[in-house]
Design a protein around this motif. Structure first.
Motif, short mmCIF file in Angstrom:
data_model
loop_
_atom_site.label_atom_id
_atom_site.label_comp_id
_atom_site.label_asym_id
_atom_site.label_seq_id
_atom_site.Cartn_x
_atom_site.Cartn_y
_atom_site.Cartn_z
N TRP A 27 0.84 -1.20 0.00
CA TRP A 27 0.00 0.00 0.00
C TRP A 27 0.87 1.25 0.00
O TRP A 27 1.93 1.28 0.63
CB TRP A 27 -0.90 0.02 1.23
CG TRP A 27 -1.84 -1.14 1.34
CD1 TRP A 27 -1.74 -2.19 2.20
CD2 TRP A 27 -3.02 -1.38 0.56
NE1 TRP A 27 -2.78 -3.07 2.03
CE2 TRP A 27 -3.59 -2.61 1.01
CE3 TRP A 27 -3.66 -0.70 -0.48
CZ2 TRP A 27 -4.75 -3.14 0.47
CZ3 TRP A 27 -4.82 -1.23 -1.02
CH2 TRP A 27 -5.35 -2.43 -0.54
N GLU A 28 0.41 2.27 -0.63
CA GLU A 28 1.14 3.55 -0.62
C GLU A 28 1.00 4.23 0.74
O GLU A 28 1.92 4.89 1.21
CB GLU A 28 0.60 4.47 -1.73
CG GLU A 28 1.35 5.78 -1.84
CD GLU A 28 0.86 6.63 -3.00
OE1 GLU A 28 1.19 7.83 -3.03
OE2 GLU A 28 0.14 6.09 -3.87
N ASN A 29 -0.17 4.07 1.39
CA ASN A 29 -0.40 4.69 2.69
C ASN A 29 -1.12 3.70 3.60
O ASN A 29 -2.33 3.52 3.50
CB ASN A 29 -1.24 5.97 2.53
CG ASN A 29 -1.24 6.81 3.79
OD1 ASN A 29 -1.30 6.29 4.90
ND2 ASN A 29 -1.18 8.13 3.62
N ARG A 30 -0.36 3.04 4.48
CA ARG A 30 -0.94 2.01 5.36
C ARG A 30 -1.89 2.61 6.39
O ARG A 30 -2.84 1.97 6.83
CB ARG A 30 0.19 1.25 6.08
CG ARG A 30 0.92 0.26 5.20
CD ARG A 30 1.84 -0.62 6.04
NE ARG A 30 2.42 -1.70 5.25
CZ ARG A 30 3.59 -1.64 4.65
NH1 ARG A 30 4.30 -0.52 4.74
NH2 ARG A 30 4.05 -2.65 3.95
N VAL A 31 -1.64 3.85 6.82
CA VAL A 31 -2.50 4.49 7.81
C VAL A 31 -3.91 4.67 7.25
O VAL A 31 -4.91 4.39 7.92
CB VAL A 31 -1.91 5.85 8.24
CG1 VAL A 31 -2.88 6.56 9.19
CG2 VAL A 31 -0.56 5.66 8.92
N LEU A 32 -4.01 5.12 6.02
CA LEU A 32 -5.30 5.30 5.37
C LEU A 32 -6.05 3.97 5.28
O LEU A 32 -7.25 3.89 5.59
CB LEU A 32 -5.10 5.89 3.98
CG LEU A 32 -6.36 6.01 3.09
CD1 LEU A 32 -7.38 6.94 3.74
CD2 LEU A 32 -5.99 6.49 1.70
N VAL A 33 -5.35 2.91 4.88
CA VAL A 33 -5.96 1.59 4.75
C VAL A 33 -6.46 1.10 6.10
O VAL A 33 -7.55 0.54 6.23
CB VAL A 33 -4.97 0.59 4.13
CG1 VAL A 33 -5.56 -0.83 4.13
CG2 VAL A 33 -4.61 1.01 2.70
N MET A 34 -5.66 1.30 7.14
CA MET A 34 -6.04 0.86 8.47
C MET A 34 -7.31 1.58 8.95
O MET A 34 -8.22 0.96 9.52
CB MET A 34 -4.91 1.12 9.47
CG MET A 34 -5.14 0.55 10.85
SD MET A 34 -3.83 1.04 12.01
CE MET A 34 -2.38 0.44 11.13
N GLY A 35 -7.38 2.89 8.70
CA GLY A 35 -8.57 3.64 9.08
C GLY A 35 -9.82 3.12 8.38
O GLY A 35 -10.88 2.98 9.01
N LEU A 36 -9.69 2.82 7.11
CA LEU A 36 -10.83 2.28 6.36
C LEU A 36 -11.25 0.92 6.89
O LEU A 36 -12.45 0.60 6.93
CB LEU A 36 -10.47 2.20 4.87
CG LEU A 36 -10.26 3.54 4.15
CD1 LEU A 36 -9.79 3.31 2.71
CD2 LEU A 36 -11.53 4.37 4.18
N MET A 37 -10.28 0.11 7.30
CA MET A 37 -10.62 -1.20 7.87
C MET A 37 -11.40 -1.05 9.16
O MET A 37 -12.36 -1.79 9.42
CB MET A 37 -9.35 -2.03 8.09
CG MET A 37 -8.81 -2.68 6.83
SD MET A 37 -7.67 -4.04 7.19
CE MET A 37 -6.23 -3.13 7.72
#
Length: 409
Positions: free
Chosen positions: A370-380
């Protein structure tokens, strides 16, 4: 439920006492965070040492959880047949040896294999620890003990990364695994002093004991609750596995400073269960559980919007979800335990298996490029909090939920 049982007199804890028993259960329950969080600060350095991609190094973490989940499935039922103490001693002996082998691994593939063995052995500690809680306590007393044990267990995520970072100042990552080997040896000595807690053992064959997993899995009340509470393990474990990369690589912090941020978040895991025991006297547990899913969803929205801009904002956005999740751990565990009479080892094994499998899914998702893991984590957090809330709203009004929550409050 397995009816082939033979009664035994439950022994008091002559050497450990009640407080010693609770401390031992808490330490056994902490085996997983200790076995993972202690070496989290070393992950980036291990990738350099082995000249391996981060995704390959992450397999030492991901496969640990997958095989820990698989191992926990058989340790619990076996403890129903052979007793808690005997299974603990076997598991701890394997854990201690495999930890030492991890420390002397010659390449990343050896480390992965030894971590798999260590993971399978870890299942004995956590599965049997939860079974011991049900052996010895019931009603609100059990919820109280679960809260104490959970809070004590959550100290591990606070202490482990800090200790791991300190160890790395004086030695390599290999020293971290030697510390785990020593820890396994010390806990083994404590278990020798343990008096058996189970008062009814299965006298069926090993296959019959393992078959109790199927009996419990057919319990719709238990399985619906297991699904509800395991879904939130997906975003939670995504943070555990990716935290060092987020703080060290993405935000540019040192290993030591990363450990402080990790510990700050883990602190709210500790106080959550204790807060539950206070708040549950004023607010109905069913409402607290509902609120926890709502808070986790809101927290996910903050993580994916403001949390991407720096370590402090990320940590502050994550804390509400962490606190909400930890508050509901005692009542959710008690709810699931109360759904099945007997077959305690199978019950806790499936609880551990479900949480770990879903958690592993989160670890796999976050480890992708992922380019931005923080963004993905928030969406999860948003997606799975909404899913959990939807399922919970359907089952929270059922009699098998209301009866247990009212009895324990």
């Amino acid at each position: 439920m397995n009816t082939n049982i033979v009664e035994e007199n439950q022994k008091s804890q002559k050497y450990l006492g009640e407080k010693g028993l609770i401390v031992l259960i808490a330490f056994l329950s902490a085996f997983i965070p200790l076995s993972t969080d202690l070496y989290l600060p070393a992950l980036p350095r291990m990738a350099e040492n082995f000249n391996a991609a981060p995704s390959l190094i992450n397999l030492t973490l991901i496969l640990f959880f997958i095989f820990y989940a698989a191992g926990s499935l058989f340790w619990g039922p076996l403890s129903d047949k052979y007793g808690r103490k005997r299974i603990l001693l076997i598991g701890l002996a394997i854990y201690t040896l495999s930890s030492a082998l991890c420390a002397i691994s010659g390449n990343v593939y050896q480390l992965i294999w030894f971590r798999i063995i260590q993971a399978i052995a870890s299942g004995a500690a956590t599965a049997v620890a939860q079974a011991m809680v049900k052996d010895c306590y019931s009603g609100r007393k059990r919820v109280s003990v679960l809260a104490i044990v959970t809070s004590m267990t959550m100290v591990a995520p606070i202490v482990a990364p800090v200790v791991g970072a300190l160890i790395l100042r004086f030695t390599s990552w290999r020293g971290v695994f030697m510390v785990l080997a020593v820890m396994g040896l010390l806990v083994t000595l404590a278990v020798i002093a343990l008096e058996e807690t189970i008062d009814q053992r299965s006298n069926g064959s090993i296959l019959q004991s393992l078959g109790s997993l199927g009996v419990v899995a057919k319990n719709p009340g238990f399985m619906s609750l297991l699904l509800t509470f395991s879904l939130m393990a997906i975003p939670m474990m995504s943070f555990i596995s990716s935290s060092s990369y987020i703080y060290v690589n993405q935000f540019g912090l040192s290993e030591q400073v990363y450990s402080y941020f990790f510990a700050a978040n883990a602190f709210f895991m500790v106080i959550g269960p204790l807060l539950y025991m206070k708040i549950s006297r004023l607010v109905k547990p069913v409402w607290l559980i509902t609120a926890s899913f709502v808070i986790a969803c809101i927290s996910g929205a903050f993580i994916s919007t403001i949390g991407i801009h720096g370590p402090w904002l990320f940590t502050l956005a994550l804390i509400p979800a962490t606190l909400a999740g930890s508050i509901t751990r005692p009542p959710s565990a008690n709810l699931m335990m109360e759904q099945q009479r007997g077959d305690t080892g199978a019950v806790v094994s499936l609880m551990t298996f479900g949480f770990t499998v879903f958690g592993s899914i989160g670890m796999i998702i976050i480890s992708l490029d992922w380019e931005n893991r923080v963004l993905v984590m928030g969406l999860m957090y948003i997606v799975f909090a909404v899913a959990s809330l939807a399922v919970w709203n359907r089952i929270s009004k059922k009699s098998f939920v209301q009866h247990v929550l009212n009895k324990a409050s």
